[in-house]
Design a protein around this motif. Structure first.
Motif, PDB file in Angstrom:
ATOM      1  N   VAL A  53      18.386  -2.588   9.004  1.00 19.26           N
ATOM      2  CA  VAL A  53      17.302  -2.886   8.065  1.00 19.26           C
ATOM      3  C   VAL A  53      16.618  -1.583   7.696  1.00 19.26           C
ATOM      4  N   ASN A  54      16.594  -1.276   6.424  1.00 13.91           N
ATOM      5  CA  ASN A  54      15.887  -0.094   5.940  1.00 13.91           C
ATOM      6  C   ASN A  54      14.790  -0.543   4.997  1.00 13.91           C
ATOM      7  N   ALA A  55      13.559  -0.260   5.330  1.00 17.49           N
ATOM      8  CA  ALA A  55      12.425  -0.653   4.493  1.00 17.49           C
ATOM      9  C   ALA A  55      11.531   0.552   4.278  1.00 17.49           C
ATOM     10  N   THR A  56      11.273   0.869   3.022  1.00 18.68           N
ATOM     11  CA  THR A  56      10.431   2.003   2.699  1.00 18.68           C
ATOM     12  C   THR A  56       9.337   1.562   1.751  1.00 18.68           C
ATOM     13  N   PHE A  57       8.085   1.834   2.093  1.00 18.36           N
ATOM     14  CA  PHE A  57       6.942   1.454   1.279  1.00 18.36           C
ATOM     15  C   PHE A  57       6.277   2.737   0.787  1.00 18.36           C
ATOM     16  N   PHE A  58       6.382   3.024  -0.510  1.00 17.74           N
ATOM     17  CA  PHE A  58       5.736   4.209  -1.040  1.00 17.74           C
ATOM     18  C   PHE A  58       5.721   4.155  -2.557  1.00 17.74           C
ATOM     19  N   ASN A  59       4.868   4.954  -3.144  1.00 15.55           N
ATOM     20  CA  ASN A  59       4.837   5.113  -4.586  1.00 15.55           C
ATOM     21  C   ASN A  59       5.949   6.084  -4.957  1.00 15.55           C
ATOM     22  N   ARG A  60       6.913   5.636  -5.736  1.00 16.38           N
ATOM     23  CA  ARG A  60       8.076   6.484  -6.033  1.00 16.38           C
ATOM     24  C   ARG A  60       7.695   7.780  -6.736  1.00 16.38           C
ATOM     25  N   GLU A  61       6.585   7.754  -7.466  1.00 18.08           N
ATOM     26  CA  GLU A  61       6.195   8.945  -8.214  1.00 18.08           C
ATOM     27  C   GLU A  61       5.466   9.959  -7.351  1.00 18.08           C
ATOM     28  N   THR A  62       4.581   9.469  -6.463  1.00 13.23           N
ATOM     29  CA  THR A  62       3.740  10.386  -5.693  1.00 13.23           C
ATOM     30  C   THR A  62       4.073  10.431  -4.211  1.00 13.23           C
ATOM     31  N   GLY A  63       4.807   9.432  -3.715  1.00 15.67           N
ATOM     32  CA  GLY A  63       5.094   9.383  -2.294  1.00 15.67           C
ATOM     33  C   GLY A  63       3.977   8.753  -1.484  1.00 15.67           C
ATOM     34  N   GLU A  64       2.925   8.253  -2.156  1.00 16.65           N
ATOM     35  CA  GLU A  64       1.801   7.656  -1.457  1.00 16.65           C
ATOM     36  C   GLU A  64       2.156   6.294  -0.865  1.00 16.65           C
ATOM     37  N   ARG A  65       1.583   5.999   0.310  1.00 15.63           N
ATOM     38  CA  ARG A  65       1.659   4.657   0.860  1.00 15.63           C
ATOM     39  C   ARG A  65       0.703   3.767   0.068  1.00 15.63           C
ATOM     40  N   PHE A  66       0.875   2.443   0.201  1.00 15.16           N
ATOM     41  CA  PHE A  66       0.019   1.527  -0.536  1.00 15.16           C
ATOM     42  C   PHE A  66      -1.445   1.719  -0.158  1.00 15.16           C
ATOM     43  N   GLU A  99      -1.439  -6.511   5.989  1.00 13.53           N
ATOM     44  CA  GLU A  99      -1.784  -5.292   5.254  1.00 13.53           C
ATOM     45  C   GLU A  99      -3.302  -5.137   5.164  1.00 13.53           C
ATOM     46  N   ALA A 100      -4.007  -6.241   4.920  1.00 16.18           N
ATOM     47  CA  ALA A 100      -5.468  -6.183   4.845  1.00 16.18           C
ATOM     48  C   ALA A 100      -6.050  -5.727   6.179  1.00 16.18           C
ATOM     49  N   PHE A 101      -5.518  -6.253   7.271  1.00 15.56           N
ATOM     50  CA  PHE A 101      -6.001  -5.854   8.599  1.00 15.56           C
ATOM     51  C   PHE A 101      -5.764  -4.363   8.831  1.00 15.56           C
ATOM     52  N   TYR A 102      -4.558  -3.916   8.507  1.00 16.27           N
ATOM     53  CA  TYR A 102      -4.223  -2.503   8.711  1.00 16.27           C
ATOM     54  C   TYR A 102      -5.147  -1.594   7.904  1.00 16.27           C
ATOM     55  N   ILE A 103      -5.344  -1.916   6.640  1.00 15.03           N
ATOM     56  CA  ILE A 103      -6.207  -1.096   5.794  1.00 15.03           C
ATOM     57  C   ILE A 103      -7.646  -1.123   6.304  1.00 15.03           C
ATOM     58  N   GLY A 104      -8.075  -2.299   6.775  1.00 16.59           N
ATOM     59  CA  GLY A 104      -9.420  -2.401   7.328  1.00 16.59           C
ATOM     60  C   GLY A 104      -9.603  -1.558   8.572  1.00 16.59           C
ATOM     61  N   MET A 105      -8.582  -1.476   9.401  1.00 21.60           N
ATOM     62  CA  MET A 105      -8.669  -0.660  10.616  1.00 21.60           C
ATOM     63  C   MET A 105      -8.546   0.826  10.313  1.00 21.60           C
ATOM     64  N   GLU A 106      -7.797   1.158   9.261  1.00 22.57           N
ATOM     65  CA  GLU A 106      -7.661   2.565   8.876  1.00 22.57           C
ATOM     66  C   GLU A 106      -8.920   3.079   8.188  1.00 22.57           C
ATOM     67  N   HIS A 107      -9.610   2.207   7.451  1.00 23.14           N
ATOM     68  CA  HIS A 107     -10.783   2.618   6.675  1.00 23.14           C
ATOM     69  C   HIS A 107     -11.923   1.611   6.856  1.00 23.14           C
ATOM     70  N   PRO A 108     -12.391   1.385   8.080  1.00 21.28           N
ATOM     71  CA  PRO A 108     -13.414   0.353   8.314  1.00 21.28           C
ATOM     72  C   PRO A 108     -14.741   0.641   7.621  1.00 21.28           C
ATOM     73  N   GLU A 109     -14.991   1.913   7.340  1.00 23.26           N
ATOM     74  CA  GLU A 109     -16.271   2.297   6.723  1.00 23.26           C
ATOM     75  C   GLU A 109     -16.291   2.082   5.219  1.00 23.26           C
ATOM     76  N   LEU A 110     -15.152   1.812   4.609  1.00 22.42           N
ATOM     77  CA  LEU A 110     -15.068   1.711   3.152  1.00 22.42           C
ATOM     78  C   LEU A 110     -15.327   0.301   2.631  1.00 22.42           C
ATOM     79  N   PHE A 111     -15.286  -0.701   3.502  1.00 20.59           N
ATOM     80  CA  PHE A 111     -15.342  -2.077   3.034  1.00 20.59           C
ATOM     81  C   PHE A 111     -16.522  -2.842   3.631  1.00 20.59           C
ATOM     82  N   SER A 112     -17.027  -3.789   2.860  1.00 18.41           N
ATOM     83  CA  SER A 112     -18.052  -4.695   3.367  1.00 18.41           C
ATOM     84  C   SER A 112     -17.404  -5.785   4.221  1.00 18.41           C
TER      85      SER A 112
END
Length: 209
Positions: A53-66, A99-112
């Motif tokens: 299984v090969n899974a890659t998540f990124f912006n093809r133009e910039t290489g950014e993760r979601f 994904e919401a949980f992960y983003i919330g844990m990575e950036h807890p200060e950014l969200f209400s």
């Protein structure tokens, strides 16, 4: 998202993990290995017993993760062009809940608030969550996190136990106890009908009204 999957063959030479040419799917436009942006490891229940299984998540133009794209591009654009009243919320269901949980844990200060609805928490082992959360610093501003999972159908049953224990893991890692709530519904199914019911409750908790 680019995902390439190969099911287990009935006869396979030990150590042979090459992909025959005739297994390449039409339209496969994957880049040579040395041109691919750096990806990251994902874990999941291998129910179908895939050998590759090969899974890659990124912006093809910039290489950014979601998550990078959301924080660096989407949020600034929305707040520049719309009146958000400085309230940020992020929610998702199923894989989106994970994904919401992960983003919330990575950036807890950014969200209400963060809405974690029927999340695919079982993609990761319990010990992996302990290790991940133990490395986070939750001493600053943190989002209010609403976690929900049902237990009626096959998918909810798979995710139920891992979802039920994530609040305890967050608190153990120092997440404020008053900022997280978990709601478990034994009659809840993995579908939009049940998610709609609890979406309102998520907003009430997240926005404190």
């Amino acid at each position: 998202m680019t995902v390439t999957v190969k099911k287990a063959a009935e006869e396979k030479t030990p150590g042979d993990d090459t992909k025959p040419e005739d297994e390449t799917k039409p339209g496969d436009d994957t880049k040579p290995e040395d041109e691919k942006p750096q990806g990251f490891t994902i874990y999941f229940a291998n129910i179908k017993k895939w050998t590759e299984v090969n899974a890659t998540f990124f912006n093809r133009e910039t290489g950014e993760r979601f998550s990078d794209f959301l924080v660096n591009d989407v949020i600034p654009y929305v707040e520049k062009n719309y009146n958000t009243n400085s309230v940020r919320g992020f929610a998702g269901s199923s894989n989106g809940g994970l994904e919401a949980f992960y983003i919330g844990m990575e950036h807890p200060e950014l969200f209400s608030y963060i809405g974690v609805i029927s999340p695919a928490m079982d993609f990761f082992a319990s010990e992996t969550w302990d290790e991940y959360l133990s490395k986070k610093d939750f001493s600053g501003d943190t989002a209010r996190v609403y976690i929900y999972c049902g237990n009626q159908d096959f998918i909810e049953k798979l995710q139920h136990d891992a979802t039920a224990e994530i609040e305890g893991k967050m608190k153990k890692a120092g997440y404020p106890a008053d900022k997280v709530v978990t709601v478990l519904d034994n009659d809840g199914a993995h579908n939009e009908g049940f998610w709609a019911i609890y979406f309102t409750e998520m907003l009430k908790f997240g926005l404190q009204f």
